[in-house]
Design a protein around this motif. Structure first.
Motif, short mmCIF file in Angstrom:
data_model
loop_
_atom_site.label_atom_id
_atom_site.label_comp_id
_atom_site.label_asym_id
_atom_site.label_seq_id
_atom_site.Cartn_x
_atom_site.Cartn_y
_atom_site.Cartn_z
N ALA A 170 46.12 39.23 31.05
CA ALA A 170 45.77 39.23 32.47
C ALA A 170 45.64 40.64 33.04
CB ALA A 170 46.81 38.44 33.26
N GLU A 171 45.97 41.65 32.25
CA GLU A 171 45.81 43.05 32.65
C GLU A 171 46.46 43.33 34.02
OE1 GLU A 171 41.56 43.70 32.39
OE2 GLU A 171 41.70 44.15 30.26
N ILE A 172 47.68 42.85 34.18
CA ILE A 172 48.39 42.97 35.45
C ILE A 172 48.73 44.43 35.71
CG2 ILE A 172 50.48 42.32 36.70
CD1 ILE A 172 50.45 39.74 34.88
N ARG A 173 48.37 44.90 36.89
CA ARG A 173 48.72 46.24 37.33
C ARG A 173 49.85 46.15 38.34
NH1 ARG A 173 42.75 46.86 37.72
NH2 ARG A 173 42.06 47.98 35.85
N GLU A 174 50.53 47.26 38.54
CA GLU A 174 51.67 47.27 39.44
C GLU A 174 51.26 46.80 40.83
OE1 GLU A 174 55.25 50.28 40.90
OE2 GLU A 174 53.80 50.91 39.37
N GLY A 242 42.34 35.72 52.10
CA GLY A 242 40.95 35.32 51.89
C GLY A 242 40.28 35.93 50.68
N LEU A 243 41.02 36.76 49.93
CA LEU A 243 40.41 37.48 48.81
C LEU A 243 40.45 36.72 47.50
CD1 LEU A 243 41.83 41.07 49.48
CD2 LEU A 243 39.57 40.16 50.11
N GLY A 244 41.56 36.05 47.23
CA GLY A 244 41.82 35.47 45.91
C GLY A 244 42.81 36.35 45.15
N PHE A 245 43.34 35.82 44.06
CA PHE A 245 44.37 36.51 43.29
C PHE A 245 43.77 37.58 42.38
CE2 PHE A 245 46.70 32.87 44.72
CZ PHE A 245 48.03 33.29 44.77
N ASP A 246 44.52 38.65 42.18
CA ASP A 246 44.09 39.71 41.26
C ASP A 246 43.96 39.17 39.84
OD1 ASP A 246 44.13 41.91 43.19
OD2 ASP A 246 46.31 41.72 43.13
N ALA A 247 44.89 38.32 39.46
CA ALA A 247 44.88 37.74 38.11
C ALA A 247 45.30 36.28 38.19
CB ALA A 247 45.83 38.51 37.19
N ILE A 292 40.92 36.63 34.54
CA ILE A 292 41.42 35.30 34.20
C ILE A 292 41.88 35.33 32.75
CG2 ILE A 292 40.82 32.88 33.85
CD1 ILE A 292 38.87 33.19 36.19
N SER A 293 43.11 34.91 32.54
CA SER A 293 43.68 34.80 31.20
C SER A 293 43.84 33.32 30.87
CB SER A 293 45.04 35.51 31.16
OG SER A 293 45.74 35.20 29.97
N VAL A 294 43.25 32.89 29.78
CA VAL A 294 43.27 31.47 29.40
C VAL A 294 44.22 31.28 28.23
CG1 VAL A 294 41.90 29.47 28.70
CG2 VAL A 294 40.87 31.24 30.16
N MET A 295 45.32 30.57 28.50
CA MET A 295 46.31 30.27 27.47
C MET A 295 46.33 28.79 27.09
SD MET A 295 47.93 32.88 26.34
CE MET A 295 46.25 33.51 26.26
N GLY A 296 45.81 27.95 27.98
CA GLY A 296 45.80 26.52 27.70
C GLY A 296 44.86 26.18 26.57
N LEU A 315 34.07 38.60 37.23
CA LEU A 315 35.38 38.32 36.65
C LEU A 315 35.43 38.73 35.18
CD1 LEU A 315 36.09 34.77 38.13
CD2 LEU A 315 36.81 37.00 39.03
N THR A 316 36.61 39.09 34.74
CA THR A 316 36.87 39.31 33.33
C THR A 316 37.65 38.10 32.82
OG1 THR A 316 36.95 41.71 33.57
CG2 THR A 316 38.02 40.78 31.64
N LEU A 317 37.11 37.42 31.81
CA LEU A 317 37.80 36.28 31.19
C LEU A 317 38.31 36.72 29.83
CD1 LEU A 317 35.96 34.89 33.37
CD2 LEU A 317 35.90 32.90 31.85
N ARG A 318 39.62 36.58 29.62
CA ARG A 318 40.22 36.98 28.35
C ARG A 318 41.01 35.80 27.80
NH1 ARG A 318 43.36 42.27 28.16
NH2 ARG A 318 42.45 42.32 26.07
N MET A 319 40.91 35.61 26.49
CA MET A 319 41.53 34.42 25.90
C MET A 319 41.63 34.60 24.39
SD MET A 319 38.09 32.25 26.59
CE MET A 319 37.71 33.45 27.86
N ASN A 320 42.57 33.92 23.81
CA ASN A 320 42.68 33.82 22.35
C ASN A 320 43.93 33.01 22.06
OD1 ASN A 320 42.14 34.10 19.64
ND2 ASN A 320 42.53 36.31 19.55
N GLN A 321 44.00 32.49 20.83
CA GLN A 321 45.28 32.00 20.35
C GLN A 321 46.18 33.21 20.13
OE1 GLN A 321 46.25 28.94 20.03
NE2 GLN A 321 44.38 27.71 19.99
#
Length: 379
Positions: A170-174, A242-247, A292-296, A315-321
């Motif tokens: 999710a590349e979470i920043r401070e 009104g912006l949406g979530f960072d991640a 967006i990080s996809v874990m499901g 958006l950046t979509l990142r995912m993997n097993q």
């Protein structure tokens, strides 16, 4: 445990696993778990799930036998086994992408191999059993440190490692705002992990009161019950000026809920198996330029993902097993330093002989069941 068809599992006698290759080990299972993604198999959601297959990709145990070329394990070692089966030497393993190993699954070029997860992931029997064959025993399993509790080790074999990996993706920043879809084990761990990545605010979205309560107490997160708001995406926007979530972390995937017709037609408009609803909520609820990080786990989907919206929002979509073993050194540090007690989410401990009841309990979300542990020998 053997699969007999959708919603049907039972305990049967099968031949003991044996050494089939010099680098195999045979492990006597001490603890196993049922994962939320096992429910996709249980509900008949995943292709090529064959009658007679043994599920279970989360397990620890004691080494009973080793092949002639195994050097890193000895009989009697207590080991935790990552859910990925990987060779350790191919192009992908050399880059730490153990979940994408090129040498272990003849049935697919995308995914590697997973214990007990249908023949699309190699057809290897899993750990919801008394004993299990462990291929590539020199590169997969690790000896459990003396200070680590068995159930904490068990939960590192998938759920905790996957959730931590999801927070990394999710590349979470401070100071970032982070939404987590789903308050099952991976969602709970992902929310807890988000704080370690520097999140300034974490919100967990689900519908079950007991899971949302766990999100507040275990993950120290805010919560949204999507059944109590008119529009969950609107609520996500309202809570972020009104912006949406960072991640946004999708810890739902093909949520194993509803009947087979609903799964195949994607007719339900809540978090539902075979449908992209959770992923579309993530796309709609993330801010422009967010991640967006996809874990499901996702199987076949018969309705559209809002890919155009993701493109237009940048958006950046990142995912993997998850490459499980890659996460272990840092997670062991976190556990030893007291940042995690993974077994705090375990709600039920059930003997293997009652595994059919365990699946029903977990699938139907009865008795506040969040994470069931299976005990092969309850004596």
């Amino acid at each position: 445990m053997v699969y007999r068809g959708p919603y049907r599992v039972r305990v049967e006698e099968k031949p003991d696993p044996r050494i089939e290759h010099p680098n195999d080990a045979v492990v006597r299972v001490a603890r196993a778990a049922i994962c939320g993604s096992d429910l996709h198999l249980y509900h008949g959601m995943m292709p090529d799930t064959r009658v007679g297959h043994t599920f279970g990709h989360e397990f620890i145990g004691v080494v009973e036998e080793v092949g002639s070329s195994v050097q890193n394990l000895q009989v009697g070692d207590k080991v935790m086994v990552p859910f990925n089966i990987f060779c350790g030497s191919c192009f992908f393993c050399a880059r730490g992408l153990f979940s994408n190993c090129h040498n272990v699954n003849p049935n697919a070029t995308a995914v590697g191999a997973i214990y007990g997860y249908s023949h699309t992931t190699g057809g290897y029997d899993g750990g919801q059993a008394e004993m299990v064959r462990v291929p590539f025993a020199d590169v997969g399993p690790s000896v459990i440190p003396d200070w680590l509790d068995d159930e904490d080790a068990l939960l590192m074999t998938d759920a905790l490692a996957t959730a931590y990996f999801g927070a990394q993706l999710a590349e979470i920043r401070e100071g970032d705002t982070v939404a987590v879809l789903g308050a099952g084990p991976i969602g709970l761990y992902a929310a807890r992990s988000a704080w370690l990545m520097g999140a300034g605010r974490v919100v967990v979205i689900d519908q079950l009161p007991e899971r949302l309560e766990k999100a507040r107490t275990f993950a120290h997160a805010e919560t949204i019950n999507y059944n109590e708001v008119p529009d969950v995406v609107l609520e996500m926007k309202l809570q972020t000026d009104g912006l949406g979530f960072d991640a946004v972390i999708d810890a739902v995937g093909a949520e194993a809920d509803g009947n087979l017709v609903q799964h195949l037609t994607s007719a339900r408009f809540k978090l539902q198996g075979g449908s992209p609803i959770a992923l579309n909520w993530a796309i709609d609820g993330a801010r422009k330029g967010g991640v967006i990080s996809v874990m499901g786990a996702y199987g076949p989907m018969f309705s559209a993902v809002k890919f155009g919206d993701a493109l237009n929002k940048g958006l950046t979509l990142r995912m993997n097993q998850c490459p499980v073993k890659r996460q272990w050194p840092r997670l062991l540090e976190h556990i030893q330093n007291g940042y995690f007690k993974p077994s705090d989410i375990v709600t039920h401990r059930i003997p293997l002989e009652h595994i059919a009841e365990a699946y029903h309990l977990f699938s139907s979300k009865l008795d506040g069941c969040i994470k069931p542990v299976i005990i092969p020998d309850a004596s």
